[in-house]
Scaffold this motif. Structure first.
Motif, PDB file in Angstrom:
ATOM      1  N   GLY A  83      30.579  47.136  39.674  1.00 25.48           N
ATOM      2  CA  GLY A  83      30.863  48.373  38.951  1.00 25.48           C
ATOM      3  C   GLY A  83      32.238  48.441  38.349  1.00 25.48           C
ATOM      4  O   GLY A  83      32.658  49.480  37.838  1.00 25.48           O
ATOM      5  N   GLY A  84      32.958  47.348  38.372  1.00 25.15           N
ATOM      6  CA  GLY A  84      34.319  47.267  37.839  1.00 25.15           C
ATOM      7  C   GLY A  84      35.135  46.306  38.674  1.00 25.15           C
ATOM      8  O   GLY A  84      34.711  45.899  39.766  1.00 25.15           O
ATOM      9  N   ILE A  85      36.291  45.918  38.164  1.00 23.43           N
ATOM     10  CA  ILE A  85      37.181  45.007  38.880  1.00 23.43           C
ATOM     11  C   ILE A  85      38.587  45.596  38.865  1.00 23.43           C
ATOM     12  O   ILE A  85      39.108  45.992  37.818  1.00 23.43           O
ATOM     13  CB  ILE A  85      37.195  43.606  38.239  1.00 23.43           C
ATOM     14  N   ASP A  86      39.221  45.638  40.060  1.00 20.43           N
ATOM     15  CA  ASP A  86      40.592  46.119  40.200  1.00 20.43           C
ATOM     16  C   ASP A  86      41.588  44.985  40.407  1.00 20.43           C
ATOM     17  O   ASP A  86      42.753  45.095  40.004  1.00 20.43           O
ATOM     18  CB  ASP A  86      40.699  47.057  41.411  1.00 20.43           C
ATOM     19  N   ILE A  87      41.133  43.918  41.058  1.00 23.68           N
ATOM     20  CA  ILE A  87      42.011  42.806  41.441  1.00 23.68           C
ATOM     21  C   ILE A  87      41.425  41.517  40.892  1.00 23.68           C
ATOM     22  O   ILE A  87      40.269  41.178  41.179  1.00 23.68           O
ATOM     23  CB  ILE A  87      42.129  42.698  42.978  1.00 23.68           C
ATOM     24  N   VAL A  88      42.211  40.803  40.095  1.00 23.35           N
ATOM     25  CA  VAL A  88      41.767  39.549  39.483  1.00 23.35           C
ATOM     26  C   VAL A  88      42.590  38.410  40.092  1.00 23.35           C
ATOM     27  O   VAL A  88      43.801  38.333  39.882  1.00 23.35           O
ATOM     28  CB  VAL A  88      41.960  39.565  37.957  1.00 23.35           C
ATOM     29  N   VAL A  89      41.934  37.546  40.835  1.00 22.69           N
ATOM     30  CA  VAL A  89      42.606  36.380  41.417  1.00 22.69           C
ATOM     31  C   VAL A  89      42.104  35.147  40.694  1.00 22.69           C
ATOM     32  O   VAL A  89      40.975  34.698  40.899  1.00 22.69           O
ATOM     33  CB  VAL A  89      42.348  36.263  42.928  1.00 22.69           C
ATOM     34  N   ASN A  90      42.951  34.612  39.828  1.00 27.19           N
ATOM     35  CA  ASN A  90      42.612  33.416  39.059  1.00 27.19           C
ATOM     36  C   ASN A  90      43.023  32.189  39.861  1.00 27.19           C
ATOM     37  O   ASN A  90      44.170  31.731  39.797  1.00 27.19           O
ATOM     38  CB  ASN A  90      43.329  33.451  37.712  1.00 27.19           C
ATOM     39  N   ASN A  91      42.077  31.676  40.615  1.00 27.52           N
ATOM     40  CA  ASN A  91      42.347  30.567  41.535  1.00 27.52           C
ATOM     41  C   ASN A  91      41.798  29.225  41.047  1.00 27.52           C
ATOM     42  O   ASN A  91      42.169  28.181  41.570  1.00 27.52           O
ATOM     43  CB  ASN A  91      41.749  30.900  42.910  1.00 27.52           C
ATOM     44  N   THR A  92      40.943  29.237  40.028  1.00 30.60           N
ATOM     45  CA  THR A  92      40.338  27.993  39.558  1.00 30.60           C
ATOM     46  C   THR A  92      41.406  27.006  39.098  1.00 30.60           C
ATOM     47  O   THR A  92      42.324  27.375  38.366  1.00 30.60           O
ATOM     48  CB  THR A  92      39.372  28.268  38.396  1.00 30.60           C
ATOM     49  N   GLY A  93      41.274  25.767  39.507  1.00 30.32           N
ATOM     50  CA  GLY A  93      42.206  24.736  39.055  1.00 30.32           C
ATOM     51  C   GLY A  93      42.036  23.456  39.840  1.00 30.32           C
ATOM     52  O   GLY A  93      41.684  23.488  41.030  1.00 30.32           O
ATOM     53  N   THR A  94      42.288  22.340  39.173  1.00 32.15           N
ATOM     54  CA  THR A  94      42.218  21.051  39.844  1.00 32.15           C
ATOM     55  C   THR A  94      42.889  19.986  38.996  1.00 32.15           C
ATOM     56  O   THR A  94      42.941  20.105  37.770  1.00 32.15           O
ATOM     57  CB  THR A  94      40.754  20.637  40.104  1.00 32.15           C
TER      58      THR A  94
END
Length: 270
Positions: A83-94
């Motif tokens: 229903g929505g996003i408050d916290i965005v954790v951009n963790n993708t990476g390699t």
């Protein structure tokens, strides 16, 4: 300590294991619902089960964040599921090349592919979730970078892409403050994940280290990357900082990339 995260809605990319899985589980323990992202459905569903066991609602979102289409699909599923996003954790990476070639040995396409995974994925997802944060009037953007973006003489294409992510974090912070949102980054040092185990195996073969994992870790910290705290990091070390930055308690902190590296920064050791 109550981090005041009850009822918040978080998206965590690359959450099917390792650092991302630990972040998703800890946010759930603190009261968040979590969109758990991964590319492998079985592993991602297993991570989502851990989130639910920790007390949070979990939504499984599958997609390749190295493409516009994948990001669009993942964002849509996350927003619909929570229903929505408050916290965005951009963790993708390699690091795409675990054999650790020098910058001049890497083909152009590897540089492009690395930027898609390690930089563009975070840029895309942040842009896609920004309208939800604008609407709610509160938010957190947390970009997981790496100490390889600074003074680590290895993992060339990975480190350069993460350096770009550090710059993006600073720029985002200047822009999102007016929406009662912050943008911060975390630069982990060596943290024991399957990717790091693979990296240590490459270094062991190159340097003639034994097969014993504990001895490989000791050799890395003594021979290649000495640090003040003489152990390898664990995913919870990063997740704990993410949970604090995600909380309302961190509301006066923005535009900063924090090193969590056991003191591997030469400047921290005198």
């Amino acid at each position: 300590m109550d981090l005041q995260l009850q009822g918040k809605r978080a998206f965590v990319s690359g959450a099917s294991g390792g650092i991302g899985g630990s972040i998703a589980e800890l946010l759930a323990q603190e009261g968040c619902s979590v969109a758990v992202h991964g590319r492998d459905r079985a592993r991602t569903e297993e991570a989502a089960a851990c989130v639910e066991k920790a007390g949070g609602k979990a939504v499984v979102v599958i997609g390749d964040l190295a493409t516009d289409e994948g990001c669009d699909s993942v964002a849509e599923a996350s927003l619909k599921g929570l229903g929505g996003i408050d916290i965005v954790v951009n963790n993708t990476g390699t690091a795409l090349r675990k054999d650790n070639p020098g910058w001049s040995e890497l083909p152009t396409q590897t540089w492009i592919d690395s930027f898609q995974v390690n930089f563009m994925s975070s840029l895309r997802m942040s842009k896609l979730f920004l309208p939800s944060i604008k609407e709610s009037g509160w938010g957190r953007f947390i970009n997981i970078s790496s100490v390889a973006s600074t003074n680590v003489p290895s993992l060339a294409e990975y480190g350069v892409a993460k350096a770009a992510l550090n710059k993006l974090t600073a720029d985002m912070a200047k822009d999102v403050g007016k929406y009662n949102a912050t943008a911060n980054g975390i630069m982990p040092g060596i943290v024991m994940t399957p990717a790091i185990e693979q990296y240590l195996a490459v270094l062991a073969e190159k340097n003639g280290w034994p097969e014993d994992q504990a001895e490989r870790e000791r050799r890395y910290l003594s021979d290649l990357m000495p640090q003040a705290i003489t152990r390898v990091g664990q995913p919870i070390d990063i997740a704990s900082m993410v949970a604090f930055i995600a909380s309302p308690l961190s509301g006066y902190m923005t535009g900063v990339s924090f090193r969590i590296d056991g003191g591997s920064n030469r400047n921290s050791q005198g």
